[in-house]
Scaffold this motif. Structure first.
Motif, PDB file in Angstrom:
ATOM      1  N   ASP A  48       0.842  -1.145  -0.024  1.00  0.00           N
ATOM      2  CA  ASP A  48      -0.039  -0.138  -0.016  1.00  0.00           C
ATOM      3  C   ASP A  48       1.047   1.229   0.171  1.00  0.00           C
ATOM      4  N   ASN A  49       2.097   1.232   0.045  1.00  0.00           N
ATOM      5  CA  ASN A  49       3.106   2.361  -0.070  1.00  0.00           C
ATOM      6  C   ASN A  49       3.146   3.251   1.134  1.00  0.00           C
ATOM      7  N   ARG A  50       2.276   2.674   2.491  1.00  0.00           N
ATOM      8  CA  ARG A  50       2.262   3.381   3.462  1.00  0.00           C
ATOM      9  C   ARG A  50       3.522   2.966   4.469  1.00  0.00           C
ATOM     10  N   HIS A  51       3.584   4.108   5.302  1.00  0.00           N
ATOM     11  CA  HIS A  51       4.858   3.943   6.249  1.00  0.00           C
ATOM     12  C   HIS A  51       4.410   3.643   7.386  1.00  0.00           C
ATOM     13  N   ARG A  52       5.223   2.579   8.154  1.00  0.00           N
ATOM     14  CA  ARG A  52       4.917   2.007   9.211  1.00  0.00           C
ATOM     15  C   ARG A  52       6.325   1.987  10.219  1.00  0.00           C
ATOM     16  N   ILE A  53       6.166   2.257  11.530  1.00  0.00           N
ATOM     17  CA  ILE A  53       7.450   2.006  12.307  1.00  0.00           C
ATOM     18  C   ILE A  53       7.928   0.528  12.622  1.00  0.00           C
ATOM     19  N   LEU A  54       9.408   0.318  12.290  1.00  0.00           N
ATOM     20  CA  LEU A  54       9.670  -1.198  12.462  1.00  0.00           C
ATOM     21  C   LEU A  54      10.610  -0.817  13.277  1.00  0.00           C
ATOM     22  N   SER A  55      11.434  -2.116  13.598  1.00  0.00           N
ATOM     23  CA  SER A  55      12.789  -2.092  14.522  1.00  0.00           C
ATOM     24  C   SER A  55      13.785  -2.932  13.917  1.00  0.00           C
ATOM     25  N   ALA A  56      14.990  -2.751  14.370  1.00  0.00           N
ATOM     26  CA  ALA A  56      15.997  -3.755  14.180  1.00  0.00           C
ATOM     27  C   ALA A  56      17.072  -3.546  15.382  1.00  0.00           C
ATOM     28  N   LEU A  72       4.631   0.161  15.397  1.00  0.00           N
ATOM     29  CA  LEU A  72       3.637   0.903  15.387  1.00  0.00           C
ATOM     30  C   LEU A  72       3.051   0.973  14.092  1.00  0.00           C
ATOM     31  N   ASP A  73       1.644   0.511  13.875  1.00  0.00           N
ATOM     32  CA  ASP A  73       0.778   0.425  12.509  1.00  0.00           C
ATOM     33  C   ASP A  73       0.292   1.798  12.320  1.00  0.00           C
ATOM     34  N   ILE A  74      -0.193   1.744  11.002  1.00  0.00           N
ATOM     35  CA  ILE A  74      -0.912   2.981  10.827  1.00  0.00           C
ATOM     36  C   ILE A  74      -2.379   2.758  11.648  1.00  0.00           C
ATOM     37  N   GLY A  75      -2.735   4.240  11.928  1.00  0.00           N
ATOM     38  CA  GLY A  75      -4.072   4.095  12.604  1.00  0.00           C
ATOM     39  C   GLY A  75      -5.218   4.108  11.759  1.00  0.00           C
ATOM     40  N   ASP A  76      -6.225   4.368  12.253  1.00  0.00           N
ATOM     41  CA  ASP A  76      -7.757   4.579  11.657  1.00  0.00           C
ATOM     42  C   ASP A  76      -8.376   5.942  11.582  1.00  0.00           C
ATOM     43  N   ASP A  77      -7.671   6.797  11.915  1.00  0.00           N
ATOM     44  CA  ASP A  77      -8.308   8.320  11.933  1.00  0.00           C
ATOM     45  C   ASP A  77      -7.367   9.205  11.424  1.00  0.00           C
ATOM     46  N   ASP A  79      -3.919   9.234  11.539  1.00  0.00           N
ATOM     47  CA  ASP A  79      -2.620   8.945  11.048  1.00  0.00           C
ATOM     48  C   ASP A  79      -2.810   7.599  10.149  1.00  0.00           C
ATOM     49  N   SER A  80      -3.922   7.567   9.367  1.00  0.00           N
ATOM     50  CA  SER A  80      -4.522   6.500   8.660  1.00  0.00           C
ATOM     51  C   SER A  80      -3.656   6.173   7.350  1.00  0.00           C
ATOM     52  N   GLU A  81      -2.787   7.376   6.980  1.00  0.00           N
ATOM     53  CA  GLU A  81      -2.054   7.103   5.788  1.00  0.00           C
ATOM     54  C   GLU A  81      -0.463   6.904   5.897  1.00  0.00           C
ATOM     55  N   GLY A  82      -0.277   6.940   7.159  1.00  0.00           N
ATOM     56  CA  GLY A  82       1.398   6.480   7.422  1.00  0.00           C
ATOM     57  C   GLY A  82       1.710   7.243   8.781  1.00  0.00           C
ATOM     58  N   VAL A  83       2.847   6.386   9.398  1.00  0.00           N
ATOM     59  CA  VAL A  83       3.475   6.893  10.464  1.00  0.00           C
ATOM     60  C   VAL A  83       5.022   6.809  10.424  1.00  0.00           C
ATOM     61  N   GLY A  84       5.527   7.729  10.845  1.00  0.00           N
ATOM     62  CA  GLY A  84       7.222   7.632  10.830  1.00  0.00           C
ATOM     63  C   GLY A  84       7.894   8.656  11.700  1.00  0.00           C
ATOM     64  N   SER A  85       9.094   8.805  11.556  1.00  0.00           N
ATOM     65  CA  SER A  85       9.960   9.656  12.272  1.00  0.00           C
ATOM     66  C   SER A  85       9.874   9.328  13.575  1.00  0.00           C
ATOM     67  N   PRO A  86      10.091   8.356  14.185  1.00  0.00           N
ATOM     68  CA  PRO A  86      10.240   7.918  15.608  1.00  0.00           C
ATOM     69  C   PRO A  86      11.085   8.702  16.327  1.00  0.00           C
ATOM     70  N   ASN A  87      10.854   9.194  17.499  1.00  0.00           N
ATOM     71  CA  ASN A  87      11.603   9.608  18.548  1.00  0.00           C
ATOM     72  C   ASN A  87      11.397   9.154  19.832  1.00  0.00           C
ATOM     73  N   LEU A  88      12.426   8.604  20.578  1.00  0.00           N
ATOM     74  CA  LEU A  88      11.981   8.279  22.020  1.00  0.00           C
ATOM     75  C   LEU A  88      12.570   8.935  22.947  1.00  0.00           C
ATOM     76  N   LEU A  89      11.847   8.566  24.044  1.00  0.00           N
ATOM     77  CA  LEU A  89      11.952   9.259  25.506  1.00  0.00           C
ATOM     78  C   LEU A  89      11.856   8.348  26.632  1.00  0.00           C
ATOM     79  N   ARG A  90      12.826   7.795  27.551  1.00  0.00           N
ATOM     80  CA  ARG A  90      12.523   6.784  28.605  1.00  0.00           C
ATOM     81  C   ARG A  90      12.292   7.800  29.743  1.00  0.00           C
TER      82      ARG A  90
END
Length: 135
Positions: A48-56, A72-77, A79-90
């Motif tokens: 579907d050419n949509r972006h999703r967040i994966l890990s390695a 993190l998969d695409i949502g249904d509202d 963010d239904s067309e894609g998710v990306g640019s992840p930044n983490l905070l502990r």
């Protein structure tokens, strides 16, 4: 990190923006370094050419092993067309918070928040914003 060449994987159509974090464990209210590194990145699905967040994961930040599944998969509202640019905070309570960009069907983008626990650092759930009533 290169796209998987099989043409069927969640990143076969491309790999994009990511962030690398040192592995850590949470104990007694503090985060402590653990062996290895984790990369959270955008994978582009060939279906579907949509972006999703994966890990390695990696022991040396040179050789990476892609993890199974979607972080993190695409949502249904919004963010239904894609998710990306992840930044983490502990956080001190052992929570890992991910800030990410989502894109909706109308083309608009916004920042989303998802959380995971120290025990399951690749199982993120969206946080829902609730606004207090002004009435």
């Amino acid at each position: 990190l290169k796209p998987t060449a099989d043409g069927k994987s969640m990143d076969s159509a491309g790999c994009a923006r990511g962030t690398v974090v040192r592995n850590q464990v949470h104990a007694d209210g503090t985060w402590k370094n653990a062996p290895g590194w984790t990369m959270y990145y955008e994978g582009v699905s060939p279906e579907d050419n949509r972006h999703r967040i994966l890990s390695a994961t990696s022991d040396d930040c040179m050789n990476w092993t892609k993890s199974e599944g979607v972080v993190l998969d695409i949502g249904d509202d919004w963010d239904s067309e894609g998710v990306g640019s992840p930044n983490l905070l502990r956080l001190d309570d052992g929570t890992i918070r991910m800030y990410y960009t989502g894109q909706g069907a109308n083309g608009r983008t916004a920042i989303g928040i998802a959380s995971a626990t120290a025990e399951e650092p690749t199982k993120f759930l969206r946080e829902q914003v609730q606004f207090p009533s002004l009435a």
